[in-house]
Structures are given as structure tokens and as C-alpha cells.
Design an enzyme around this catalytic site. Structure first.
Site, PDB file in Angstrom:
ATOM      1  N   SER A   1       5.521  -7.794  -5.248  1.00 57.71           N
ATOM      2  CA  SER A   1       5.242  -7.198  -3.946  1.00 57.71           C
ATOM      3  C   SER A   1       5.619  -8.153  -2.823  1.00 57.71           C
ATOM      4  O   SER A   1       5.543  -9.380  -2.968  1.00 57.71           O
ATOM      5  CB  SER A   1       3.745  -6.861  -3.844  1.00 57.71           C
ATOM      6  OG  SER A   1       3.372  -6.538  -2.523  1.00 57.71           O
TER       7      SER A   1
ATOM      8  N   TYR B   1      -4.874  -8.909  -4.141  1.00 61.35           N
ATOM      9  CA  TYR B   1      -3.729  -8.149  -4.635  1.00 61.35           C
ATOM     10  C   TYR B   1      -2.483  -9.030  -4.646  1.00 61.35           C
ATOM     11  O   TYR B   1      -1.759  -9.104  -5.651  1.00 61.35           O
ATOM     12  CB  TYR B   1      -3.493  -6.918  -3.761  1.00 61.35           C
ATOM     13  CG  TYR B   1      -2.206  -6.194  -4.059  1.00 61.35           C
ATOM     14  CD1 TYR B   1      -2.025  -5.523  -5.269  1.00 61.35           C
ATOM     15  CD2 TYR B   1      -1.158  -6.185  -3.139  1.00 61.35           C
ATOM     16  CE1 TYR B   1      -0.826  -4.862  -5.549  1.00 61.35           C
ATOM     17  CE2 TYR B   1       0.029  -5.524  -3.406  1.00 61.35           C
ATOM     18  CZ  TYR B   1       0.189  -4.870  -4.609  1.00 61.35           C
ATOM     19  OH  TYR B   1       1.372  -4.216  -4.891  1.00 61.35           O
TER      20      TYR B   1
END
Length: 345
Positions: free
Chosen positions: A143, A168
Site C-alpha cells: 500500500s 494498517y
């Protein structure tokens, strides 16, 4: 369009998710044998995941696919160690694409254990399956969030990413470290893809473009953080899928650097539009597509958010001969058209 020399047997995890769903459809159109798994959790409305699976079934029933195309779906959690082990034993995969993960920056602040289970425990299970079954190539989702609040723009895969600002992001950086370890120790080719704000039809309801479209069409207020001054490298789903399929057939070779003597068939790419736009322009695109003005509730920056994402995709373009190019206006128009057809009946 990418073409493989022959049909491959491919595992796609998170196949009922946004990117996984589109990838499964594209791989079937290319004539591959695809196994999809997903735990169908309720992080967002499971009916959307069910709709994606139904869309895949409709594609298969259309008889528009090559004869070699095959598909099977299993409801399975990545953290299920025994289940993942059995999956690899039952099928001889050539390539694994790991898109299954617990997504979302803000949700990671509220539910940290969900990220440990799916993104860390689950990824180890995938790595172990690949290690023991001679997988030709593991492609996995990282990501843009790994860049945190890096000062340098655009974000390059050569930059240090040691300062995540959400759990995350930390789990995604951990995935890259874990993949390098397995590439080095077991000669497992791995490629990590740092996705930059993916959007499009069938997208996740927790994403801003989905929530904004819903609220604007219903005449409700939208929350606008940081006065709309944040910038995002929005990347349309069709561009993402073309990039992923090209990367799948671009298997990394062991390389050494001037930083370490470790050698591993390991690669990281950014996949972004390389043209960040402001949240203000993003909202304007939605207003134009909806033919309605937004009622805005201005709020400060949220914990875990970053002011800008901007992808340096030079190495990706060089090695795959592809550059994402869909403008935010074009992509949002397609999304709103889909949203109206599905939700305004």
C-alpha cells in the site's frame, strides 16, 4: 494487453474484494484456471461481495470465455492455517496473487487485532504455502500508506519507509519484509505492489468517493477533512488490473545492492496514476457526475491520514511498458454511472 505463453493455475486471495474481483474476471478472460478465496467478512456490506461473486458467475455463464478458463471459489480465512495448507495441497498453483487483507487506515485504530490476524498471520500462511509448493511467483498487495508522512515527493520505492503512522501501514511494510525473507531464504520470487487509492465501480463503500456519491445524491452532508487540501494519487481500477496482470508475468530475478549482500528474487513497485489531485477537484468531479452540489462539513485532518500520496512509477513503466492514465473525471463518471444503476432503482 498482457498474454501468458500458456494457461496458468492462479490463486487469488480476497477474490470477493474490490481488486480481487476485477482480477479474477480479467484472468478468466485471458483463459487461466483461477481459484478464488475470501472470508466474506462484514467489514463492509457483505451484499456487495455477494454481488461481485454473482457477476463472476454471470461472466462464466455467458460462454464468452476461452475454453481453458476455469473458476472455483472457496470461503476461507487467510488466518486458517490448516485450511490454507490444505488448499495448497489440493491445487497445483503456478502463481499466487495475495489481495486478501484487512483494509482501512481508520479501522485499524479501532480494531488492531483484525489486522494482525489477516495481514500478518494470514500472510505467513500464504508464504508457507508458496514455499512448500514451488510457486513460480507470489504477487501481493502492499500500500502507498507505507510512505507515511514522507517529505520527499513523489514517493519512490527507493525511499525509506520506516515511519508508518497507522497499524494498517505497519502491517503492509511487514509484509514486504516477510516477503524479502522468504525470497532470500527459499528463492521464492515475490513482487509487492504499493497501490495508490484505487477506485471504480463495485468499489469499497468505506472509501470517500463511494460515501460522497451516496451522500450527494441523497442531499446529505459530507465530511471534508483538511479543507479539501489533501492530495491523492487516485488510480482507476482498470489501470490497476492491467498493471497487476503485467507484473504477474514479470518475475523478479535475484539482485544485489550496495546496501546488503543478501540476494533475493524480490521486487517492489508503485502502481499509481502519477498525477495526484486535490480532494477539492475530486469532490468537484463527483458533483459534476451527480449533477448536484455537495453540502460540506469541514473537519481537521484525521489521525492516520497523510496530506499527499504521489507515486513515482518510472521503474514500473520501464519494466512493464504500461502507465496508468485514466483521469479522475473519467473514472468518477464511470463510478457514478454504476452507482446510479445499482442503488437508484
Amino acid at each position: 494487453m498482457t498474454s501468458f505463453t500458456s494457461p496458468q493455475t492462479i490463486l487469488v486471495t480476497g477474490s470477493a474484494g474490490f481488486i480481487g474481483f476485477y482480477l479474477v474476471k480479467q484472468l478468466l478472460k485471458l483463459g487461466h484456471r483461477v481459484i478464488g478465496i475470501d472470508n466474506l467478512n462484514d467489514y463492509y456490506d457483505p451484499q456487495l461481495k455477494t454481488a461481485r461473486l454473482a457477476d463472476i458467475k454471470q461472466l462464466i455463464a455467458s460462454d464468452a470465455l476461452p475454453a481453458s478458463a476455469e473458476y472455483a471459489f472457496f470461503e476461507l480465512d487467510l488466518a486458517d492455517r490448516a485450511g490454507i495448507k490444505q488448499l495448497f495441497e489440493d491445487h497445483e498453483f503456478d502463481i499466487v496473487v495475495n489481495l486478501g487483507a484487512q483494509a482501512g487506515v481508520r479501522y485499524s485504530i479501532e480494531n488492531p487485532h483484525a489486522y494482525v490476524d489477516a495481514n500478518l498471520v494470514g500472510f505467513v500462511n500464504i508464504l508457507e504455502g508458496c514455499r512448500h509448493h514451488q510457486i513460480k511467483h507470489l504477487v501481493y498487495a502492499s500500500s502507498s500508506s507505507v510512505y507515511g508522512m514522507n517529505c520527499k515527493q513523489p514517493f519512490s520505492t527507493d525511499d525509506r519507509v520506516d515511519y508508518p503512522i497507522s497499524l494498517y501501514a505497519a502491517t503492509k511494510k511487514s509484509n514486504e519484509l516477510m516477503a524479502h525473507t522468504y525470497s532470500h531464504l527459499y528463492n521464492l520470487p515475490t513482487t509487492g505492489l504499493r497501490f495508490f487509492t484505487v477506485y471504480g465501480p463495485f468499489g469499497r463503500p468505506d472509501m470517500a468517493y463511494f460515501k460522497f456519491t451516496k451522500a450527494i445524491l441523497e442531499g446529505k452532508q459530507i465530511d471534508v477533512y483538511n479543507n479539501g487540501e489533501m492530495k491523492r494519487d487516485f488510480t482507476y481500477i482498470d489501470d490497476i488490473i492491467e498493471g497487476v496482470t503485467r507484473v504477474m508475468n514479470t518475475i523478479p530475478t535475484p539482485l544485489q545492492s550496495d546496501i546488503t549482500t543478501a540476494s533475493a528474487p524480490y521486487k517492489i513497485y508503485n502502481i499509481g496514476n502519477n498525477q495526484p489531485v486535490t480532494l477539492r477537484r475530486f469532490i468537484t468531479a463527483i458533483e459534476t457526475a451527480c449533477d448536484q452540489k455537495a453540502n460540506e462539513n469541514l473537519l481537521p485532518m484525521q489521525p492516520g491520514d497523510v496530506p499527499i500520496t504521489f507515486a513515482d512509477v518510472d521503474d514500473f513503466m520501464t519494466e512493464t511498458d504500461f502507465r496508468p492514465s485514466t483521469t479522475i473525471e473519467t473514472g468518477i463518471s464511470k463510478f457514478v454511472e454504476w452507482y446510479k444503476a445499482c442503488y437508484q432503482k
